[in-house]
Design a protein around this motif. Structure first.
Motif, mmCIF file in Angstrom:
data_model
loop_
_atom_site.group_PDB
_atom_site.id
_atom_site.type_symbol
_atom_site.label_atom_id
_atom_site.label_comp_id
_atom_site.label_asym_id
_atom_site.label_seq_id
_atom_site.Cartn_x
_atom_site.Cartn_y
_atom_site.Cartn_z
ATOM 1 N N LEU A 1 0.809 -1.227 0.000
ATOM 2 C CA LEU A 1 0.000 0.000 0.000
ATOM 3 C C LEU A 1 0.842 1.275 0.000
ATOM 4 O O LEU A 1 0.457 2.283 0.583
ATOM 5 N N PHE A 2 2.005 1.222 -0.628
ATOM 6 C CA PHE A 2 2.944 2.343 -0.737
ATOM 7 C C PHE A 2 3.497 2.798 0.614
ATOM 8 O O PHE A 2 4.125 3.852 0.703
ATOM 9 N N ILE A 3 3.302 2.010 1.639
ATOM 10 C CA ILE A 3 3.867 2.349 2.953
ATOM 11 C C ILE A 3 5.388 2.441 2.886
ATOM 12 O O ILE A 3 5.967 3.355 3.479
ATOM 13 N N PRO A 4 6.088 1.555 2.146
ATOM 14 C CA PRO A 4 7.549 1.697 2.054
ATOM 15 C C PRO A 4 7.998 3.028 1.436
ATOM 16 O O PRO A 4 9.105 3.478 1.691
ATOM 17 N N LEU A 5 7.161 3.664 0.649
ATOM 18 C CA LEU A 5 7.504 4.957 0.055
ATOM 19 C C LEU A 5 7.258 6.100 1.035
ATOM 20 O O LEU A 5 8.036 7.047 1.116
ATOM 21 N N VAL A 6 6.194 6.018 1.804
ATOM 22 C CA VAL A 6 5.802 7.101 2.713
ATOM 23 C C VAL A 6 6.549 7.011 4.043
ATOM 24 O O VAL A 6 6.922 8.037 4.626
ATOM 25 N N LEU A 7 6.798 5.806 4.525
ATOM 26 C CA LEU A 7 7.366 5.615 5.857
ATOM 27 C C LEU A 7 8.728 6.284 6.062
ATOM 28 O O LEU A 7 8.932 6.932 7.097
ATOM 29 N N PRO A 8 9.668 6.182 5.128
ATOM 30 C CA PRO A 8 10.943 6.862 5.387
ATOM 31 C C PRO A 8 10.806 8.378 5.451
ATOM 32 O O PRO A 8 11.527 9.041 6.203
ATOM 33 N N VAL A 9 9.884 8.945 4.701
ATOM 34 C CA VAL A 9 9.656 10.393 4.776
ATOM 35 C C VAL A 9 9.159 10.755 6.171
ATOM 36 O O VAL A 9 9.662 11.693 6.808
ATOM 37 N N LEU A 10 8.191 9.991 6.662
ATOM 38 C CA LEU A 10 7.676 10.236 8.017
ATOM 39 C C LEU A 10 8.769 10.008 9.060
ATOM 40 O O LEU A 10 8.868 10.757 10.031
ATOM 41 N N GLY A 11 9.575 8.969 8.843
ATOM 42 C CA GLY A 11 10.675 8.681 9.769
ATOM 43 C C GLY A 11 11.674 9.813 9.821
ATOM 44 O O GLY A 11 12.137 10.216 10.899
ATOM 45 N N MET A 12 12.028 10.363 8.669
ATOM 46 C CA MET A 12 12.978 11.480 8.632
ATOM 47 C C MET A 12 12.395 12.730 9.283
ATOM 48 O O MET A 12 13.108 13.445 10.004
ATOM 49 N N LEU A 13 11.123 12.987 9.039
ATOM 50 C CA LEU A 13 10.481 14.134 9.690
ATOM 51 C C LEU A 13 10.493 13.965 11.208
ATOM 52 O O LEU A 13 10.803 14.900 11.948
ATOM 53 N N TRP A 14 10.148 12.763 11.668
ATOM 54 C CA TRP A 14 10.123 12.504 13.108
ATOM 55 C C TRP A 14 11.518 12.641 13.707
ATOM 56 O O TRP A 14 11.685 13.254 14.760
ATOM 57 N N LEU A 15 12.521 12.091 13.031
ATOM 58 C CA LEU A 15 13.890 12.201 13.534
ATOM 59 C C LEU A 15 14.353 13.654 13.598
ATOM 60 O O LEU A 15 15.027 14.060 14.549
ATOM 61 N N SER A 16 13.994 14.441 12.602
ATOM 62 C CA SER A 16 14.425 15.839 12.598
ATOM 63 C C SER A 16 13.792 16.633 13.731
ATOM 64 O O SER A 16 14.381 17.607 14.207
ATOM 65 N N LYS A 17 12.633 16.236 14.186
ATOM 66 C CA LYS A 17 11.953 16.941 15.276
ATOM 67 C C LYS A 17 12.233 16.328 16.642
ATOM 68 O O LYS A 17 11.833 16.886 17.657
ATOM 69 N N ASN A 18 12.894 15.196 16.693
ATOM 70 C CA ASN A 18 13.143 14.491 17.953
ATOM 71 C C ASN A 18 14.603 14.114 18.091
ATOM 72 O O ASN A 18 14.943 12.940 18.227
ATOM 73 N N ARG A 19 15.443 15.108 18.085
ATOM 74 C CA ARG A 19 16.876 14.876 18.267
ATOM 75 C C ARG A 19 17.117 14.370 19.685
ATOM 76 O O ARG A 19 16.372 14.714 20.596
ATOM 77 N N PRO A 20 18.171 13.593 19.868
ATOM 78 C CA PRO A 20 18.450 13.134 21.235
ATOM 79 C C PRO A 20 18.811 14.312 22.124
ATOM 80 O O PRO A 20 19.427 15.277 21.678
ATOM 81 N N VAL A 21 18.394 14.208 23.374
ATOM 82 C CA VAL A 21 18.686 15.255 24.340
ATOM 83 C C VAL A 21 20.145 15.141 24.745
ATOM 84 O O VAL A 21 20.609 14.067 25.117
ATOM 85 N N ALA A 22 20.863 16.247 24.662
ATOM 86 C CA ALA A 22 22.272 16.254 25.058
ATOM 87 C C ALA A 22 22.362 16.034 26.554
ATOM 88 O O ALA A 22 21.540 16.520 27.331
ATOM 89 N N ALA A 23 23.362 15.306 26.965
ATOM 90 C CA ALA A 23 23.563 15.036 28.397
ATOM 91 C C ALA A 23 23.910 16.336 29.092
ATOM 92 O O ALA A 23 24.810 17.044 28.687
ATOM 93 N N GLN A 24 23.160 16.644 30.122
ATOM 94 C CA GLN A 24 23.381 17.845 30.919
ATOM 95 C C GLN A 24 24.052 17.451 32.224
ATOM 96 O O GLN A 24 23.663 16.463 32.829
ATOM 97 N N PRO A 25 25.019 18.232 32.671
ATOM 98 C CA PRO A 25 25.621 17.914 33.965
ATOM 99 C C PRO A 25 24.561 18.086 35.057
ATOM 100 O O PRO A 25 23.750 19.001 35.015
ATOM 101 N N VAL A 26 24.574 17.165 36.000
ATOM 102 C CA VAL A 26 23.615 17.201 37.098
ATOM 103 C C VAL A 26 24.061 18.268 38.086
ATOM 104 O O VAL A 26 25.224 18.288 38.503
ATOM 105 N N ALA A 27 23.136 19.145 38.463
ATOM 106 C CA ALA A 27 23.473 20.201 39.410
ATOM 107 C C ALA A 27 23.754 19.608 40.773
ATOM 108 O O ALA A 27 23.068 18.689 41.223
ATOM 109 N N GLU A 28 24.773 20.103 41.408
ATOM 110 C CA GLU A 28 25.143 19.605 42.731
ATOM 111 C C GLU A 28 24.249 20.246 43.780
ATOM 112 O O GLU A 28 23.898 21.417 43.679
ATOM 113 N N ALA A 29 23.887 19.461 44.781
ATOM 114 C CA ALA A 29 23.071 19.987 45.869
ATOM 115 C C ALA A 29 23.913 20.907 46.730
ATOM 116 O O ALA A 29 25.059 20.627 47.025
ATOM 117 N N ALA A 30 23.334 22.011 47.146
ATOM 118 C CA ALA A 30 24.078 22.988 47.952
ATOM 119 C C ALA A 30 24.054 22.613 49.416
ATOM 120 O O ALA A 30 23.210 22.038 49.941
#
Length: 152
Positions: free
Chosen positions: A123-152
């Motif tokens: 049903l043309f899913i192989p044609l549409v799916l990578p486009v949707l996958g690329m759009l999703w990846l572009s909007k959902n980049r991995p969160v960069a590791a943030q240093p944990v704030a030290e308790a005062a």
């Protein structure tokens, strides 16, 4: 008497799920295609490989691509994010090349593969799916590791 839950310490970073919402739907569709393409290619290779080796090999390649893409979309981290991009880009290229070749040189494909005629058998899913996958990846980049704030 209801008790209030203890506040979350400031040193605990909030973790959001790697996939949520439409991302989950995307992963489920990739997983279904992975299973379908793997099953199809396995049966074709075992029973009829001599009839259409190119088409059946391409079905196996597409199964491997869908399996790796599914894992890469679920896994966390920058490396898996890059793996997802590479895999889904390869998928898009494969669908376009195989789809075009199946139209201009149909003699190459004695039998259909997952990507033949741009995925018409799926049903043309192989044609549409990578486009949707690329759009999703572009909007959902991995969160960069943030240093944990030290308790005062």
């Amino acid at each position: 008497m209801p008790t209030e839950s203890a506040p979350v310490p400031a040193t605990t970073p909030a973790r959001r799920p790697r996939i949520a919402g439409i991302g989950r739907v995307l992963v489920v569709i990739y997983a279904i295609l992975a299973l379908g393409a793997f099953g199809r290619s396995l049966v074709q290779i075992i029973q009829q490989f001599d009839q259409a080796p190119l088409a059946y090999t391409l079905s196996a390649v597409s199964a491997a691509v869908y399996i790796v893409a599914t894992v890469a979309l679920v896994a966390r981290g920058a490396v898996w994010y890059r793996v997802a991009w590479v895999t889904i880009s390869f998928e898009m290229l494969g669908v376009l090349v195989v789809g075009t070749l199946s139209i201009v040189a149909p003699e190459l494909f004695a039998h259909a593969s997952v990507w033949s005629y741009y995925g018409v058998g799926y049903l043309f899913i192989p044609l549409v799916l990578p486009v949707l996958g690329m759009l999703w990846l572009s909007k959902n980049r991995p969160v960069a590791a943030q240093p944990v704030a030290e308790a005062a």
